[in-house]
Scaffold this active site. Sequence first.
Site, PDB file in Angstrom:
ATOM      1  CG  ASP A 207      -0.362  -9.119   6.057  1.00 26.53           C
ATOM      2  OD1 ASP A 207      -1.096  -9.711   6.863  1.00 26.53           O
ATOM      3  OD2 ASP A 207      -0.032  -7.920   6.181  1.00 26.53           O
ATOM      4  CG  ASN A 208       3.107  -7.987   8.651  1.00 25.22           C
ATOM      5  OD1 ASN A 208       3.138  -7.410   7.570  1.00 25.22           O
ATOM      6  ND2 ASN A 208       2.435  -7.515   9.675  1.00 25.22           N
TER       7      ASN A 208
ATOM      8  CE  LYS B  99       6.736   0.237   5.928  1.00 23.71           C
ATOM      9  NZ  LYS B  99       7.017  -0.794   6.969  1.00 23.71           N
TER      10      LYS B  99
ATOM     11  N   GLY C 268       0.788  -1.216   0.000  1.00 28.17           N
ATOM     12  CA  GLY C 268       0.000   0.000   0.000  1.00 28.17           C
ATOM     13  C   GLY C 268       0.825   1.273   0.000  1.00 28.17           C
ATOM     14  NE  ARG C 269       3.225   2.082   5.596  1.00 27.13           N
ATOM     15  CZ  ARG C 269       3.420   2.494   6.838  1.00 27.13           C
ATOM     16  NH1 ARG C 269       3.567   3.778   7.085  1.00 27.13           N
ATOM     17  NH2 ARG C 269       3.472   1.624   7.831  1.00 27.13           N
TER      18      ARG C 269
ATOM     19  CG  ASP D 136      -0.957   9.377   3.814  1.00 29.06           C
ATOM     20  OD1 ASP D 136      -0.387   8.274   3.970  1.00 29.06           O
ATOM     21  OD2 ASP D 136      -0.919  10.276   4.677  1.00 29.06           O
ATOM     22  N   GLY D 137      -0.355   6.586   1.574  1.00 26.33           N
ATOM     23  CA  GLY D 137       0.846   5.961   1.049  1.00 26.33           C
ATOM     24  C   GLY D 137       2.139   6.506   1.619  1.00 26.33           C
TER      25      GLY D 137
END
Length: 521
Positions: free
Chosen positions: A279-280, A140, A119-120, A152-153
């Site tokens: 996901d981590n 990142k 996402g970012r 907002d990324g």
Amino acid sequence: MVCLRSAGARHAAVAARLSAKPAGIVPDGVVNLPLGEPRFAALGPAYGQPVAALPLPDALRLYFNAALADQIGLDPRWCQSAAALPLLTGNAAWPGQTPSASVYAGHQFGVWVSQLGDGRVLTLAEWRAPDGSPVELQLKGAGPTPYARGSDGRATLASSVRELLACEALHALGVPTTRALSLAGSSLSVQRDELDTAAVLGRTAPCFVRFGHFEFHARHGTPQQLALLADHVIEHHFPYLANQPQRHAAWLAEVVELTAALFAHWQTLGFCHGVLNTDNLSVLGLTLDYGPYGFMERFRPHHVCNASDHEGRYAYTAQPAIGRWNCERLLGACAGLLAPQPEAAREQAQALLARYDEVYRQEVMRRWRAKLGLREARAGDAGLLNRWLTLLQRGKADFTLAFRRLADAIQIDPAEALICLPAGQDAALRDWLDDWRARLASEGGSPAGRASAMRRVNPRYVLRNHLAQAAIEGAQRGSSVELHRLLAVLARPFDEQPGAEHYAAPPAQGLELELEIGCSA
């Protein structure tokens, strides 16, 4: 292909960038940059999308890892020049590369989330290091992607400093982890729980593929997509398995074993990850994605470092079981790679999962023995260890310092040893010390040699919350002096460092900083 949700102006702005060329131009002075092929992006649009970085206004270099740059094939002199800053912030294009974001899914706090993704985070470039190992460089905080889910990324300066410190601290402790290459700050304001400024972290790893990548393609893709992703990982990161007849089973066995070994290493250092969602978790067994992590100070088995983890799912004592649970999710996602018949696939998956239990038990006890100075494996070792940990818990002892001081207790009078070990339980501690010393003596060897070996595995310095906070506050004032001082100390965690004693100490009594860190940074 996962389509961008059409919700609001921010998503429209992201959509406009999807097919755009990377922002900016290649600055003057760019020479001898490694030009590799974008291996992961070459898998195709089902796995991610090209995304141009959002420029970082008023970019200011706060940190650059020259030793890491040299190791992965970048010229440290160039990287510290003005020409490099635009490339390491997303303000200019990396020659021959197109930034991209990948899609994945995952179980977050045990709940299935069908679409997540970078996402970012943008994968900026991929190449081969001088030793032939693969390198992936990510930014990142370089702006939103199709997988930003309305955010907002951007990354805050505070969260970026924390990730930088953690991955470099763990690396120095010998823990497999992603690495921090660079950090740039900005005047751009970012609102989270508190107002902060934006930052972009440059981080590297051989790859950033997660368990969640396989979960996504198992649920949303085709068997061919899943197999292609697995073969991609095997080809580039487990090439010695490529020609095995059961290559997918052999690869999954390695992932399970790497994960078990990683969790064992964390436990014996008192490290809590905080957000052990599928996901981590890295398929290379790397520590990945530093959010609300923490090195435990006062020993508490049920310590929770994540303010968002209200039920203690990822507490210190729960981490090993969570590692196993996550491996079970990965094996379930990849069941079709193991055998065409569901029952046969389940049997293979259960056999592979059993490797987690076996490797974890072996690895965690090997590390605990080393911390206690024990060279041989004996039947009573777990009991001796548990008695020691109980003393730490009841005495509210500092986990790191208590183990470090054990090395001193080998060579001094038992009465003196009590002074530097958990307080308030002299009789029980004296009994334990007698049993421990008798156990050491039965193995032979010199006390000095034993103490030296213990100091090589019991760190004097770990990344304590109040130390990280001091570095963050300095960076927020525009100074990276304390950040660099702390990193220099953490780079030698096992060494006595004259003049740096305060970095080894816990917070002053009554001022213990248990930071309330959630998942929003």
